[in-house]
Design an enzyme around this catalytic site. Sequence first.
Site, mmCIF file in Angstrom:
data_model
loop_
_atom_site.group_PDB
_atom_site.id
_atom_site.type_symbol
_atom_site.label_atom_id
_atom_site.label_comp_id
_atom_site.label_asym_id
_atom_site.label_seq_id
_atom_site.Cartn_x
_atom_site.Cartn_y
_atom_site.Cartn_z
ATOM 1 N N THR A 181 -34.632 -9.701 -18.004
ATOM 2 C CA THR A 181 -33.449 -10.490 -17.706
ATOM 3 C C THR A 181 -32.342 -9.495 -17.424
ATOM 4 O O THR A 181 -32.590 -8.290 -17.329
ATOM 5 C CB THR A 181 -33.093 -11.446 -18.867
ATOM 6 O OG1 THR A 181 -32.016 -12.298 -18.464
ATOM 7 C CG2 THR A 181 -32.694 -10.683 -20.121
ATOM 8 N N LEU A 196 -34.573 -16.714 -13.007
ATOM 9 C CA LEU A 196 -33.618 -15.798 -12.407
ATOM 10 C C LEU A 196 -32.580 -15.437 -13.454
ATOM 11 O O LEU A 196 -31.965 -16.316 -14.068
ATOM 12 C CB LEU A 196 -32.943 -16.444 -11.188
ATOM 13 C CG LEU A 196 -33.896 -17.012 -10.119
ATOM 14 C CD1 LEU A 196 -33.098 -17.611 -8.972
ATOM 15 C CD2 LEU A 196 -34.861 -15.944 -9.623
ATOM 16 N N CYS A 197 -32.418 -14.143 -13.692
ATOM 17 C CA CYS A 197 -31.429 -13.638 -14.646
ATOM 18 C C CYS A 197 -31.663 -14.263 -16.025
ATOM 19 O O CYS A 197 -32.760 -14.216 -16.558
ATOM 20 C CB CYS A 197 -30.022 -13.915 -14.109
ATOM 21 S SG CYS A 197 -28.701 -13.014 -14.959
ATOM 22 N N THR A 198 -30.638 -14.885 -16.607
ATOM 23 C CA THR A 198 -30.740 -15.412 -17.965
ATOM 24 C C THR A 198 -31.546 -16.697 -18.054
ATOM 25 O O THR A 198 -31.720 -17.239 -19.151
ATOM 26 C CB THR A 198 -29.330 -15.650 -18.546
ATOM 27 O OG1 THR A 198 -28.556 -16.390 -17.594
ATOM 28 C CG2 THR A 198 -28.641 -14.330 -18.831
#
Length: 320
Positions: free
Chosen positions: A127, A107-109
């Site tokens: 990302t 998730l994300c970074t």
Amino acid sequence: MRTVSDMHTVVLPTVGHLLHFEMAVACEIFGNPPRDAVDDWYDLRICGPAPVRVGPFTVEPDGGLDLLAQADTVIVPACADVDAPLPPELVEAVRAAHDAGARVASLCTGAFVLGAAGLLDGRHATTHWAHTAELSARHPAAVVDQDVLYTDNGSVLTAAGKAAAVDLCLHLVQRDHGAAVANTVARRLVVPPHRSGGQAQFVATPVQTDRDHLLADLLDWARRRLDRPLTVTDMARHANMSPRNLTRHFHAVTGQTPLRWLLAERVRRARELLEGTDQSVVAVAVATGMGTATTLRRQFKRVVGVSPDTYRRTFRTTAA
């Protein structure tokens, strides 16, 4: 890969400096079954070497990183600082879990952890848009796309920032339990039932609920007419706009063109019919405005990745 029917244990590693939003999203979706949940919902576990501060909260793990060896799905939350050294024990545990057959999603970074574990090499990844250039620079063997909400490579998935974490988690629920269950979870969260991974990360008007934007009435009108031929001109006429103005508003609200949105809605409706009815593929094609079974099969496989018949065999029992 373990089969979808065997997937039930979801493990979130909590090591390093994490962002609380993405972790909370995963806990809410995988740790809180819908009221009419299927028999086998996810068994959510949080692992880490010690209690960790996540934003304003302190998280007490259920066990150490060795829990990753038991995972069917590993969800790697977002890292608060992509410039900070990644915990080597986390990278190794994620790599080992994938090698053992676990599905791994970031998730994300959190994608930087997957990259360091070598899981992005030769795969599509994304990302948060602010960090896609850095992810690509660090992992040139990955195919980094800054313009999508999430990527799905089968056993390795990545999500863009914040709200895209919701989209990817719902996508996983849909993969495992079908569209009907994923839509139930989405309704509880008061978010759109499904946004495909190919939608743009950034749109001028945030997509929240269907009643929050200028095109709300038009989208409802179009959804009620999916079994009929619809053109951009038809939609523009109903919205009292020019086709060009309508297209501009569609990009602002959804990040898509009107026709791409319409196709996504037709496929979404086809999924529901394949899961919840005995209608033939021909009947589903007519009911969703695809016209012919050939067109439905071609578009469905392009969007979903499998044929309508395979999709029905996979999800019909669960949905029923």
